[in-house]
Design a protein around this motif. Sequence first.
Motif, short mmCIF file in Angstrom:
data_model
loop_
_atom_site.label_atom_id
_atom_site.label_comp_id
_atom_site.label_asym_id
_atom_site.label_seq_id
_atom_site.Cartn_x
_atom_site.Cartn_y
_atom_site.Cartn_z
N ASN A 91 -2.53 0.26 -4.35
CA ASN A 91 -2.20 -1.05 -3.82
C ASN A 91 -1.60 -1.87 -4.97
N ARG A 112 -9.75 1.24 3.46
CA ARG A 112 -9.16 0.35 2.46
C ARG A 112 -10.02 0.37 1.20
N GLU A 171 -2.50 -3.75 4.42
CA GLU A 171 -3.00 -3.13 3.19
C GLU A 171 -4.16 -2.19 3.48
N HIS A 172 -4.15 -1.62 4.67
CA HIS A 172 -5.12 -0.57 4.99
C HIS A 172 -4.40 0.58 5.68
N TYR A 213 -4.57 6.59 -3.63
CA TYR A 213 -4.42 5.34 -2.90
C TYR A 213 -3.96 4.30 -3.93
N ILE A 242 0.64 3.93 7.84
CA ILE A 242 0.64 2.88 6.82
C ILE A 242 1.69 1.86 7.26
N LEU A 295 0.82 -1.21 0.00
CA LEU A 295 0.00 0.00 0.00
C LEU A 295 0.86 1.25 0.00
#
Length: 739
Positions: free
Chosen positions: A337, A560, A417-418, A335, A412, A321
């Motif tokens: 990922n 997320r 992954e959030h 954002y 982070i 992330l």
Amino acid sequence: MWTMGTDFRYQYANSWFRQMDKFIHYVNQDGRVNALYSTPSIYTDAKYAANEQWPLKIDDFFPYADHPNAYWTGYFTSRPALKGYVRAMSGYYQAAKQLEFFKGRNESGPNTDALADALALAQHHDAVSGTERQHVAADYAKRISIGYAEAEDLVASALALLVNQRLSSHVMNPVTGFQQCPLLNISYCPPSETALANGKSMVIVVYNPLAWKREEVIRIPVSTAEVFVQDSAGKEVESQLLPLSNITSSIRKKYVKAYTGTAPAGELKYWLAFPVSVPPIGFSTYVVSRPKQTGHVSTISKEFRSDGSTNNSIEVGKGNLKLLYSANQGKLTHYVNSRNQVTASVEQSYSFYSGHAGDDKDSQASGAYVFRPNGSFPIKSDQQASFTVLRGPILDEVHQQLNPWVSQIMRIYKTKEHAEVEFTIGPIPVDDGIGKEVITQFSTTMKSNKTFYTDSNGRDFIKRIRDFRTDWDLEVNQRVAGNYYPVNLGIYMQDNGTEFSVLVDRSVGGSSLVDGQVELMLHRRLLHDDARGVGEILNETVCIADKCEGLTIQGKLYLRIDRKDEGAKWRRTVGQELYSPLLLAFTEQDEDNWLHFQQPTFSGIDSSYSLPNNTALLTLQDFGNGKVLLRLAHLYEVGEDRDYSVTANVELKRLFPNKKISKVTEMSLSANQERGEMEKRKLVWKVEGGFTEESKVVRGGPVDPTKLVVELAPMEIRTFFVDFDPLQTVPAAENHVAM
């Protein structure tokens, strides 16, 4: 049915019942209607006897209004500190009950009863809702605090017992007690701050109340940069030091004095962050000490401050992330990922609604119950927002100060992954004579088509459509307040490609008032009563040495973005971890006594077993005499996830590996009657449109007394009393306790 009474009516019970007696007498004298004092069961039996078909309602009646400008959606957020305290103590209570089971319940010694009673009382509809008077709110919190103090003693003694049972015989001194840090949320933890200063090692036991293994990062305050972390096998654990923000330091000084009566001694310099791995329903041990060798020391975060002179993007995040910020404004823009290939435009902002004071047309004011906004105002800093980035091997942080009373830290973690948003709001200024209801908004380019989803008591998610109801024609008089809903676990929205989720650490009010946007109310301070019975304005203050100011709130949000239909796994797993956070306990030990020997780990279940990923252990409670209350829950709805919305199996023999189960009795959800007896009296209702086989609710089957496997269908919660044979235990070789 004529329901009797409302709030306050039974202050005059004698007068009330005399009039009701007269009413019943004269109605029955007429003869056309038979009136009687009734109960819910008598009423239900009468309705069932009518043998009619009934409509099926699957959504709820939120939001409720008793007047065009009186939507009862303010209480979803009222008293956020009390809401947070109830949530935190509920998680602590469940962990304490588990440790009480492992230690063995003691009716006379410290136990969990006082905390249970206080939390039960706090479920009153004028308690955790925030619709009580200030002195009553203080009383609820005081009762919980008294209950916590007793449960804290129980937890300390239970952990000491479990640790000592597993310590090597070479360790000379047994552990006599563990300290805990109830003020860790305001960065105050005496054992972690003082241990290293006097040449001792700090031993941290990390207890996991969930029935699956957890990999998380814990943060504790330390007063020195000379720290070294080792796990239970003596292996070095990578760690990171993060300097305290100015806001964290000021809250620490102010609120430690408010709670303890004295300001904390010495300046705190750092948060120490390091990853932990904890077995299901068990603990791992970590040792923090001063390093013996050069090079073995925690990494201090690198600091970056934006001066606003560049237009480049600043990338934050070490793992999959990444969050992108504009360097010149310090605003979140994207954002990204890299694992699931999700890239999205995201912005975050803060603003407040001014609380309506009522006017000549309508005297209705915004208050503890009612949310009646009178305009929205963005919270912008007079100058460029303070914007600092801290980078390190474990996590990155973005510190932002929007104005003197709103700031936040975005975290982070490398392995997550959030993003975690820690907001600090307060004291909300009211010198201008205007009450304020503070919100944050996350804005995306998603085409959500007026649709979003909020949870129902943390269980199933209910579809919400702005300004619309499926089963009646809706007239919305308040565009904002009329579209607010309670958010206990989380809120999400989706379009054809992605879904955006936000989880909360306490109940708040939320909505999606614009497509692609999620809004959450975080704090309220108002100057008028809303005339719904409280008789007092919602103006929470904290007084220290005769100086009073508005209450400051610190809380967390978790956000997320996933591909469409892939967000449920994260919402359910992380949601459960938020409900049941890791429990930390600390003790000082002489370095030579501990550091040369392997530290204990413990799992209360078979070490090779964990619950299925779609299942949670909600309750494990010792009832004495070899009886335990066990409550298991399926976390997913039908069709919510392609992998996890399936029947789950829980093996009781592996949940209790060192005990011989003699009997398993399934109970009602509240455990006050046997399910078998309850089923005999169950009424089968006729439903309009008829039932098809496919629409019948699926339930797990009976528990085979030999196999002892519990089946759980989606969204099912099952409750059991498990009886153990006191004369039989499984041999030690089969007792899979990790050492």
